[in-house]
Design an enzyme around this catalytic site. Structure first.
Site, PDB file in Angstrom:
ATOM      1  N   GLU A 199       0.868  -1.179   0.000  1.00 34.83           N
ATOM      2  CA  GLU A 199       0.000   0.000   0.000  1.00 34.83           C
ATOM      3  C   GLU A 199       0.898   1.220   0.000  1.00 34.83           C
ATOM      4  OE1 GLU A 199      -3.076  -0.019  -0.477  1.00 34.83           O
ATOM      5  OE2 GLU A 199      -3.507  -2.129  -0.174  1.00 34.83           O
ATOM      6  N   CYS A 214      -2.276   9.136   2.599  1.00 38.15           N
ATOM      7  CA  CYS A 214      -1.908   8.617   1.281  1.00 38.15           C
ATOM      8  C   CYS A 214      -3.012   8.790   0.254  1.00 38.15           C
ATOM      9  CB  CYS A 214      -1.501   7.148   1.376  1.00 38.15           C
ATOM     10  SG  CYS A 214      -2.765   6.076   2.101  1.00 38.15           S
TER      11      CYS A 214
END
Length: 458
Positions: free
Chosen positions: A212, A246
Site C-alpha cells: 500500500e 496517502c
C-alpha cells in the site's frame, strides 16, 4: 550471521504448523483480544497519537473506531468467509459426479509493516485481516511515532501469546533484518521507495506481498460541480492529518470558467475549519518531523501563494496553503506532497487534462466533482487509479465492502472486508472426483473415442 528475529519467526511457524490457527475458535479469540486491546486502552492510544504529532481528537478516535468496525465485520462474517466454496465446473464433469471446491487456507507467518500517518489503523487493519484468515502476525510499527510504537510494545504481550502476535520496534536496521527472513506473507504500507525495497527482499524468498503505497492523487472539478460541496470536501480531505494521508487530494485541476470561484471557496473552507491561524487550531495536526516540515515548506512558491504559506520548521508546522495558478513543472507536482500544500491549476478541455494525468504514475486515489455523467464516465474509464470518489474525497477508504489498494506505482493488492480475507488467504482450488465413475482418458488411446471422453471438460 545470526538474525535476532529468527526465533520470533520460528516460534510462530512452529505454532502455525500445528494447524491451531486454522480453527474458527482461534481466529475469533485473536479478534476478541485485538478488540479488547483497542477499547481498553483507547485513552492511552489517543494520548500517544497526540504526543507523536498532535493528532486532533476526531482523527485519534478514527484510528480506534475503524479497526473496531473491521473486527466487527469479520466476527459477523467469519464462518461464511471460511466455508469451502463450491463453484461451477464443466457440465460433463459435474454429470459424472465431480465437483469444484475452493478452500481458503492461511499463508502462515505474516509480517505487517505500518506507516506513521495512521500508526494504529494502518498497522492493525492488515493484522486483523491476517488473523481472521488464520495467519500469525509480527507487527512492525513506525519508528517515527515513538510513543505509539512504545505503547504497542507494552500492550501486545499483555493481550497476545507471542506465537500468535508479537511486535518488533525500531527503525531501518530492524526492518532490514526482518526482511532477510522467509516470511509467508508481507504487508507493507508506506512510500513507493521503501515499497521497492520490501518487494526486492520478498523476491528472495518468493514471498507474496501487498504493498500500500502512494502518489500524487488528482482531483478534477468541472464546470457543473457544486463548488461549495467540492471546496469543503477537498479542503478537509487534503488537510486532515496535516496532509499526511496517502489518499489525500494531491492537486486540483479545475475548469477555467470556475477556477477563481473554487479557489475563493477553498480559502473560505480552510478558514472555516481551522481558523485564521491554524497553528492555534486543536483540529490541525503537525508534520511528523522537522525534516518533513522542511521538505513540504520547500514546495511553497511565494509568488503563487493565494492562501497560507507560513511555516515553523522547529514546531513541525506548515500552514494549509493553496498555490494558484500551479503548473506541471512546480516542485509540488513532481512527487507526492504528503503535507498541507495544495497546487491548483485551471484546465480548458477535460479530455486534454485527463490525457496528461493518465501519462503520469498511477495514483492511489482520484476524485472528480461533477454533475455531468458523461464527464464522470470518461474520467473513470480513462484514468487508472487504486480507488476514489465521485463528489466526495477520502471516504472510500472507510467502507469495508470496497476493496482498498493501489495500482502500479501506488501499490499492489487489495484489502478491507472480504477482499482482505481473500488477499491473506491462499485459494486452494480442488476438483473432488467421484470414486465410483470411470473417466477413461488414459493410454492406450487406440480404439477409444477420445473426443467423446474429453468432451466432459468443455
Amino acid at each position: 550471521m545470526s538474525n535476532r528475529f529468527q526465533p520470533l519467526l520460528d516460534a510462530q511457524r512452529e505454532h502455525f504448523l500445528t494447524d491451531a490457527t486454522k480453527s474458527y475458535d482461534w481466529r475469533m479469540d485473536q479478534l476478541g483480544r485485538m478488540e479488547r486491546m483497542l477499547l481498553e486502552n483507547k485513552d492511552a492510544f489517543c494520548a500517544a497519537l497526540y504526543q507523536d504529532f498532535g493528532k486532533p481528537p476526531f482523527e485519534q478516535l478514527f484510528e480506534i473506531t475503524v479497526p473496531s468496525g473491521v473486527i466487527r465485520y469479520y466476527r459477523e462474517n467469519l464462518r461464511e468467509l471460511m466455508a469451502p466454496q463450491q463453484v461451477a465446473i464443466p457440465a460433463g464433469l459435474e454429470a459424472t459426479g465431480n465437483k469444484g471446491v475452493i478452500y481458503k487456507e492461511p499463508y502462515g507467518v505474516t509480517l505487517v509493516i505500518g506507516p506513521f500517518n495512521a500508526p494504529i489503523l494502518l498497522l492493525l487493519d492488515p493484522a486483523i485481516a491476517a488473523l481472521a484468515a488464520g495467519n500469525t502476525v509480527i507487527l512492525k510499527p513506525a519508528n517515527t511515532t515513538p510513543a505509539t510504537a512504545a505503547l504497542f510494545q507494552e500492550l501486545v504481550p499483555q493481550y497476545f501469546a507471542p506465537e500468535n502476535v508479537t511486535v518488533v520496534t525500531g527503525g531501518r536496521e530492524e526492518i532490514g533484518e526482518l526482511l532477510l527472513l522467509p516470511f509467508d506473507f508481507i504487508f507493507f504500507t508506506g512510500s513507493s521507495a521503501v515499497g521497492k525495497v520490501v518487494m526486492r527482499a520478498a523476491a528472495e524468498h518468493l514471498t507474496p506481498v501487498i504493498l500500500e503505497l502512494g502518489g500524487q492523487n488528482p482531483t478534477i472539478v468541472d464546470e457543473t460541480a457544486n463548488l461549495d460541496i467540492a471546496a469543503d470536501r477537498i479542503a478537509w480531505g487534503h488537510n486532515a492529518i496535516s496532509g499526511q494521508w496517502c489518499i489525500a487530494p494531491g492537486y486540483v485541476c479545475v475548469h477555467e470558467s470556475v477556477a477563481d470561484v473554487l479557489v475563493g471557496k477553498l480559502k473560505a473552507s480552510i478558514v472555516k475549519m481551522y481558523g485564521e491561524d491554524p497553528s492555534k487550531s486543536p483540529d490541525f495536526a503537525r508534520m511528523i518531523s522537522t525534516h518533513d516540515a522542511e521538505r513540504v515548506a520547500s514546495y511553497i512558491i511565494p509568488g503563487k501563494v493565494v492562501h497560507g504559506g507560513r511555516f515553523d520548521i522547529a514546531a513541525r508546522y506548515v500552514e494549509p496553503t493553496i498555490l494558484y495558478p500551479s503548473g506541471w513543472d512546480d516542485p509540488a507536482l513532481q512527487q507526492e506532497v504528503f503535507g498541507p500544500v495544495l497546487p491548483v491549476m485551471a484546465y480548458r478541455d477535460l479530455r486534454e487534462i485527463v490525457g496528461i494525468i493518465k501519462r503520469k504514475p498511477k495514483p492511489l486515489a482520484a476524485y472528480i466533482f461533477s454533475k455531468d455523467k458523461a464527464a464522470i464516465d470518461h474520467v473513470l474509464a480513462s484514468l487508472s487509479f487504486g480507488g476514489g470518489c465521485v463528489n466526495q474525497t477520502n471516504l472510500h477508504c472507510w467502507i469495508d465492502s470496497l476493496p482498498f489498494g493501489g495500482v502500479g506505482n501506488s501499490g499492489m493488492g487489495k484489502y478491507y472486508g472480504k477482499a482482505g480475507f481473500d488477499a491473506l488467504s491462499n485459494a486452494k482450488a480442488m476438483l473432488i472426483g467421484n470414486p465410483d465413475v470411470d473417466l477413461d482418458v488414459f493410454p492406450p488411446y487406440a480404439g477409444k473415442d477420445i473426443a467423446r471422453n474429453l468432451s466432459v471438460f468443455s
